[in-house]
Design an enzyme around this catalytic site. Structure first.
Site, PDB file in Angstrom:
ATOM      1  CE  LYS A 294     -25.427  31.728   3.040  1.00  0.00           C
ATOM      2  NZ  LYS A 294     -25.439  33.145   3.414  1.00  0.00           N
TER       3      LYS A 294
ATOM      4  CG  PHE B 247     -21.224  29.782   9.863  1.00  0.00           C
ATOM      5  CD1 PHE B 247     -20.821  30.742  10.777  1.00  0.00           C
ATOM      6  CD2 PHE B 247     -22.096  30.153   8.856  1.00  0.00           C
ATOM      7  CE1 PHE B 247     -21.282  32.053  10.677  1.00  0.00           C
ATOM      8  CE2 PHE B 247     -22.550  31.457   8.744  1.00  0.00           C
ATOM      9  CZ  PHE B 247     -22.145  32.413   9.655  1.00  0.00           C
TER      10      PHE B 247
ATOM     11  CG  ASP C 119     -27.554  24.926   7.672  1.00  0.00           C
ATOM     12  OD1 ASP C 119     -27.837  25.359   6.538  1.00  0.00           O
ATOM     13  OD2 ASP C 119     -27.095  25.648   8.579  1.00  0.00           O
TER      14      ASP C 119
END
Length: 407
Positions: free
Chosen positions: A253, A139, A224
Site C-alpha cells: 500500500k 484480512f 502483515d
C-alpha cells in the site's frame, strides 16, 4: 444524472465492489474533487495506500525523474534502482533482505511460500505438512490461498476447493496460538492491528508475548503491516508500539506512495535466504519506477514527521470522540490516524452514515467539502485520513462525524 464514466463502469466493469456514489476526477493532498466540482476530504486514503496524501510533490518528482529514464526491465536484468531500494528498506526495517513484489496480496502469498520453504529446509517439517496459524477476523487479501483461511463469507464462499495448511484461532489470544502449535507449525501470520475487521487492536502485551512464544517454539512470526505499517499508527510499524520485530514484515500500500503498486517481504538472511533463482518472482516486482518511488517513501519515513503527526492528531481525535455524545456507538478504537467507530448494531448500517458524511458539504478548513469514509462489516465506520492533515482538519473530521451520528 449518472455520469458517462459511472455508466460505463456499471455496464462493462465486474460487479466486485460496492463504492460510495462519488466519481473522483482530481485530487491533491488530503482532498479529492468529483466530476461536478464538489470537494471532499479523503478520510480513507485508499485503505492507507495514500498515507502521504494525493500527489505529494516529492513522490511525483521521484516518479517523473524515473519515467524519463527507464520504467521496466523485468528481473531478467539488473536495474540501478533495485539494489538501493532493497538496502534502504532493509535498513528501515532493521532486517537483511527484501523480496519485492507488487500488491499486498502478493506479499502475503510470498510470505506463505517463504514460511513453508523455511519450514521444510530449515526446521525440518515433513514435506507437504507445514501449518500456518492465522487469526479469526483476518484480512490478508483475496487470492484463492488467502481466502482459504478467511472467515468472511463474502470473501470465501463458493470459491473452493480451499488450500489446506492453515489453523485459525481467536485474534489476540497467545494462549490459543500456543495450544495450536504442533511440530509442523512453521509460522504465525498476524495483523498487529486488524484493519478490515474494523481497526481491532489486540490486548496490550500480545505482540511481545507472541514474539517470545515464536522464539520458544522455533516458529516464524509474520507481521502483515500492509495497512498498519509505514506511519499509519503513529510509528513506522504497528509492531513498534510494543518494541517487537517479527521474522518477516509484509509491506505494501503506502510503499508505492499512492502512485504505483509496490509490496515487499522483508526479513532475515536465514529466512528469505531459502529462495534460489526461479523459485519465486514477478515480471513487474522490483521494477525501476516502483523502486524509485519506494525509495522516496522510505526517505520521507526516515524523517519521522509523518509518524509524529499521525500520533499527535490520532490522539487528539480519539480524545474528542471519547468526550462526545455519540448515540448508538459501542466503542471508538484508535491507533494513530486509524480509527474504527463501532455501532451497537447494524441498523441502520454503517454505510448509511458514510453516505451522509459524503453529502454533508460542510464548511471546512479549505472551503466547503464532504467527507469520504468507509464502512466495514455493517457496524463500523473506518477513518484513515492521509498523514498530512492538519489539526484543524482533524477537528473538522470529528465535527462532521459527531454531527452525522447525532442526526
Amino acid at each position: 444524472m449518472v455520469s458517462e464514466s459511472l455508466e460505463l463502469e456499471r455496464r462493462h466493469g465486474a460487479n466486485n465492489y460496492h463504492p460510495l456514489p462519488v466519481v473522483i476526477s482530481t485530487a491533491s493532498g488530503a482532498y479529492v474533487t468529483d466530476e461536478d466540482g464538489r470537494r471532499y476530504l479523503d478520510a480513507l486514503a485508499a485503505y492507507s495506500a495514500v498515507n502521504f496524501g494525493h500527489g505529494h510533490p516529492r513522490l511525483i518528482e521521484a516518479a517523473r525523474r524515473q519515467l524519463d529514464r527507464v520504467t521496466l526491465t523485468s528481473r531478467a536484468f539488473h536495474n540501478d534502482q533495485l539494489g538501493h531500494f532493497c538496502a534502504e528498506l532493509a535498513e528501515l526495517c532493521g532486517m537483511d533482505r527484501v523480496l519485492p513484489m507488487n500488491t499486498g496480496a502478493e506479499a502475503v502469498e510470498t510470505g506463505i511460500k517463504t514460511a513453508r520453504k523455511w519450514g521444510y529446509e530449515v526446521k525440518g517439517v515433513p514435506d507437504g505438512q507445514a501449518e500456518i496459524i492465522v487469526a479469526d477476523g483476518n484480512f490478508h487479501g483475496r487470492t484463492t490461498t488467502i481466502i482459504s483461511f478467511s472467515d468472511d463469507p463474502s470473501a470465501r464462499d463458493h470459491f473452493g476447493p480451499y488450500t489446506p495448511g492453515f489453523v485459525r484461532v481467536p485474534y489476540g489470544s497467545v494462549e490459543a496460538i500456543a495450544a495450536a502449535i504442533t511440530p509442523n507449525t512453521v509460522a504465525v501470520l498476524i495483523e498487529p492491528i486488524q484493519g478490515e475487521a474494523g481497526v481491532v487492536i489486540p490486548p496490550e502485551g500480545f505482540l511481545q508475548s507472541l514474539r517470545r512464544l515464536c522464539n520458544q517454539e522455533n516458529v516464524l512470526f509474520i507481521a502483515d503491516e500492509i495497512q498498519a505499517g509505514l506511519g499509519r499508527t503513529g510509528r513506522t510499524f504497528a509492531c513498534d508500539h510494543e518494541d517487537v520485530r517479527p521474522d518477516l514484515y509484509l509491506l505494501g500500500k503506502a510503499l508505492g506512495g499512492g502512485i504505483v503498486p509496490v509490496s515487499a517481504v522483508v526479513g532475515r538472511d536465514d529466512v528469505i535466504g531459502v529462495f534460489g533463482p526461479g523459485q519465486h518472482g514477478s515480471t513487474f516486482g522490483g521494477n525501476p519506477l516502483a523502486c524509485a518511488v519506494g525509495r522516496e517513501v522510505i526517505a520521507m519515513l526516515g524523517e519521522g514527521t509523518y509518524q509524529a503527526n499521525a500520533a499527535a492528531l490520532g490522539e487528539r481525535m480519539k480524545q474528542r470522540l471519547d468526550a462526545a455524545v455519540l448515540p448508538g456507538v459501542k466503542e471508538v478504537r484508535a491507533r494513530g490516524l486509524w480509527l474504527g467507530i463501532e455501532r451497537t448494531d447494524a441498523e441502520p448500517p454503517a454505510r448509511r452514515f458514510c453516505e451522509a458524511l459524503l453529502t454533508a458539504q460542510a464548511p471546512g478548513p479549505a472551503g466547503p467539502a464532504g467527507l469520504l469514509a468507509k464502512d466495514t462489516h455493517e457496524t463500523t465506520i473506518r477513518l484513515a485520513p492521509p498523514l498530512v492533515i492538519t489539526a484543524e482538519e482533524a477537528d473538522w473530521i470529528v465535527d462532521q462525524l459527531v454531527a452525522v451520528l447525532a442526526a
